[in-house]
Write a protein that holds these residues in place. Structure first.
Motif, short mmCIF file in Angstrom:
data_model
loop_
_atom_site.label_atom_id
_atom_site.label_comp_id
_atom_site.label_asym_id
_atom_site.label_seq_id
_atom_site.Cartn_x
_atom_site.Cartn_y
_atom_site.Cartn_z
N CYS A 1 0.87 -1.34 0.12
CA CYS A 1 0.10 -0.09 -0.01
C CYS A 1 0.75 1.19 -0.12
O CYS A 1 0.42 2.32 -0.57
CB CYS A 1 -1.22 -0.08 1.23
SG CYS A 1 -0.17 0.50 2.81
N GLY A 2 1.87 1.00 0.75
CA GLY A 2 3.00 2.46 0.70
C GLY A 2 2.44 3.25 1.64
O GLY A 2 3.20 4.27 1.81
N ARG A 3 1.47 3.14 2.47
CA ARG A 3 0.97 4.08 3.42
C ARG A 3 0.79 3.49 4.85
O ARG A 3 0.77 4.45 5.57
CB ARG A 3 -0.58 4.38 2.98
CG ARG A 3 -0.80 5.08 1.39
CD ARG A 3 -2.15 5.65 1.32
NE ARG A 3 -2.93 4.72 0.88
CZ ARG A 3 -4.18 4.40 0.64
NH1 ARG A 3 -4.74 5.77 0.40
NH2 ARG A 3 -4.83 3.58 0.08
N CYS A 4 0.84 2.39 4.96
CA CYS A 4 0.67 1.75 6.36
C CYS A 4 1.82 2.07 6.92
O CYS A 4 3.18 2.45 6.48
CB CYS A 4 0.40 0.26 6.33
SG CYS A 4 1.72 -0.78 5.81
N CYS B 1 4.84 -0.18 5.81
CA CYS B 1 5.43 0.34 4.53
C CYS B 1 6.34 1.49 4.46
O CYS B 1 7.38 1.77 4.33
CB CYS B 1 4.40 0.55 3.36
SG CYS B 1 3.64 -0.80 2.61
N CYS C 1 3.71 -5.15 4.79
CA CYS C 1 2.84 -4.36 4.66
C CYS C 1 1.41 -4.81 5.31
O CYS C 1 0.90 -5.99 5.43
CB CYS C 1 2.33 -4.16 3.08
SG CYS C 1 0.99 -3.33 2.67
N GLU C 2 0.63 -3.77 5.76
CA GLU C 2 -0.59 -4.12 6.75
C GLU C 2 -1.81 -4.33 6.09
O GLU C 2 -2.90 -4.55 6.39
CB GLU C 2 -0.81 -3.21 7.85
CG GLU C 2 0.18 -3.30 8.88
CD GLU C 2 0.38 -1.98 9.80
OE1 GLU C 2 -0.32 -1.23 10.01
OE2 GLU C 2 1.49 -2.09 10.13
N SER C 3 -1.78 -3.78 4.59
CA SER C 3 -2.73 -3.87 3.79
C SER C 3 -2.36 -4.21 2.30
O SER C 3 -2.53 -3.46 1.37
CB SER C 3 -3.69 -2.50 3.78
OG SER C 3 -3.50 -1.64 3.07
ZN LIG Z 1 1.56 -1.04 3.43
#
Ligand SMILES: [Zn+2]
Ligand SMILES: [Zn+2]
Length: 387
Positions: free
Chosen positions: A124-127, A130, A138-140
């Protein structure tokens, strides 16, 4: 387009508590707790549509991997064995190469005609994971071939950022066809590279290495260790056909394990390492209760045990041995980020890694069930589907 489509029944196990998100999306965090009675059909499904940041690949080859087999292997209640995230119906296939057919309006780096391999992990690059530099945690995560349609199909839609250009491989391997076959098995090399050079803190050339399991991940670890200066690599493997591939791929010694005691196998390791024991021990068999007691007794001072295989069983270790030997036990999972894909591609392009001896079977896409049957025997090397 033609695709292999896996269907299964949504039937969460009694006692498995679903999150509202799982309830809504049927994307189980743990497929083995929610999906049962898996089956596969060859179906015609609509062609994928290209989003602005996506590319459409004409799939050239898709490798079958242990995770794909776990979709079809079930326990006594009919639940699939696959422990990770998955949603059905879906198309499997995460070890994929292809040719770019169409590139979305916002893509920047790929153009129609480019040869690519897939990085299946759509992070996701956002969690928090990441953003802290842990993309494999990555959590999502979305994962091509697990939570999104994969490459056992004629066409595949994936984000441009999940493709790596392998045009340069064609020159080294003598043609596009050869490059695309090799590119389909870059993925297992990235799994081994991530474990050896990203997760393990300090592998030095000149080490003695032992690999447990000569499936594709173990063979990839063998290639990487030999090409980066391991002084000697010993491989343990049950199946004669896999032992033969390990020999062809440069193992210094390939041995079968029967029912020997951990002590006697450790003695064997010491005999093959000038009495020193092993500096690098790679678990690529997913048989922890069997391999870890051997590894623990085979360690040299400063040894690193690197766990890549998957096994839900608890294994017991005497930690005193790790203290006395200043040894490490290292967990490794995933294959994305950290320059892993481009470095593996560079090594193949430079001739340092040659994955081709690993490919032992090729099937047309329409013969997916036969390919699956071959792979489930876990006897040969890599099985490729070629749409
Ligand atoms: Zn992530
Ligand atoms: Zn895989």
């Amino acid at each position: 387009m033609l695709a292999a489509v896996i269907a299964a029944d949504w039937s969460p196990r009694p006692g498995y508590s679903l999150t509202p998100e799982e309830e809504r999306t049927r994307m189980a965090r743990s497929a083995t707790n929610a999906w049962r009675n898996p089956r596969v059909e060859m179906n015609r499904i609509p062609d994928p549509e290209c989003g602005p940041e996506d590319v459409i690949l004409r799939v050239a080859a898709a490798g079958l991997c242990g995770s794909d087999l776990h979709f079809f292997e079930t326990d006594a209640e009919g639940y699939m064995k696959y422990p990770g995230m998955a949603r059905f119906p879906s198309v499997p296939g995460h070890e994929v190469s292809g040719v770019v057919m169409e590139a979305g309006s916002a893509t920047r780096y790929l153009r129609p005609g480019d040869l690519v391999c897939l990085d299946d992990m759509v992070v996701c690059g956002r969690c928090d994971a990441c953003r802290r530099g842990f993309p494999n945690q990555c959590e999502s995560l979305d994962d091509v071939g697990f939570t999104m349609n994969g490459g056992c199909a004629e066409l595949l839609r994936v984000p441009e950022r999940n493709c790596w250009n392998v045009n340069a491989l064609a020159e080294r391997l003598g043609g596009r066809e050869q490059a695309l076959e090799a590119a389909a098995i870059i993925e297992p090399y990235t799994v081994a590279y991530n474990a050896l050079f990203e997760c393990a803190p300090r592998l030095k050339p000149g080490g003695y290495a032992v690999i447990f399991g000569a499936g594709p991940i173990g063979l990839a670890a063998l290639g990487l260790l030999k090409s980066t200066g391991a002084a000697r690599v010993l491989v343990f493997e049950h199946h004669p056909s896999r032992r033969a591939i390990a020999e062809r791929m440069g193992a210094d010694q390939v041995l079968a394990l029967q029912d020997e005691s951990p002590e006697s196998v450790a003695e064997l390791v010491r005999r093959h390492t000038g009495g020193a024991g092993a500096d690098i021990l790679v678990e690529a068999a997913g048989a922890f209760t069997h391999t870890l007691p051997i590894m623990e007794l085979s360690m040299a001072n400063g040894a690193q045990i690197i766990i890549i295989g998957r096994d839900g069983h608890r294994a017991s270790l005497l930690l005193e041995n790790f203290q006395v030997k200043k040894a490490n036990l290292i967990g490794a999972m995933g294959n994305t980020g950290h320059g892993t894909y481009p470095n593996v591609i560079r090594m193949m392009t430079a001739g340092l890694l040659d994955p081709r001896p690993m490919i032992t079977h090729r099937f047309e896409l329409a013969d997916f069930p036969a390919a699956l049957a071959q792979a489930r025997g876990r006897q040969g090397g890599k099985v490729l589907l070629k749409p």
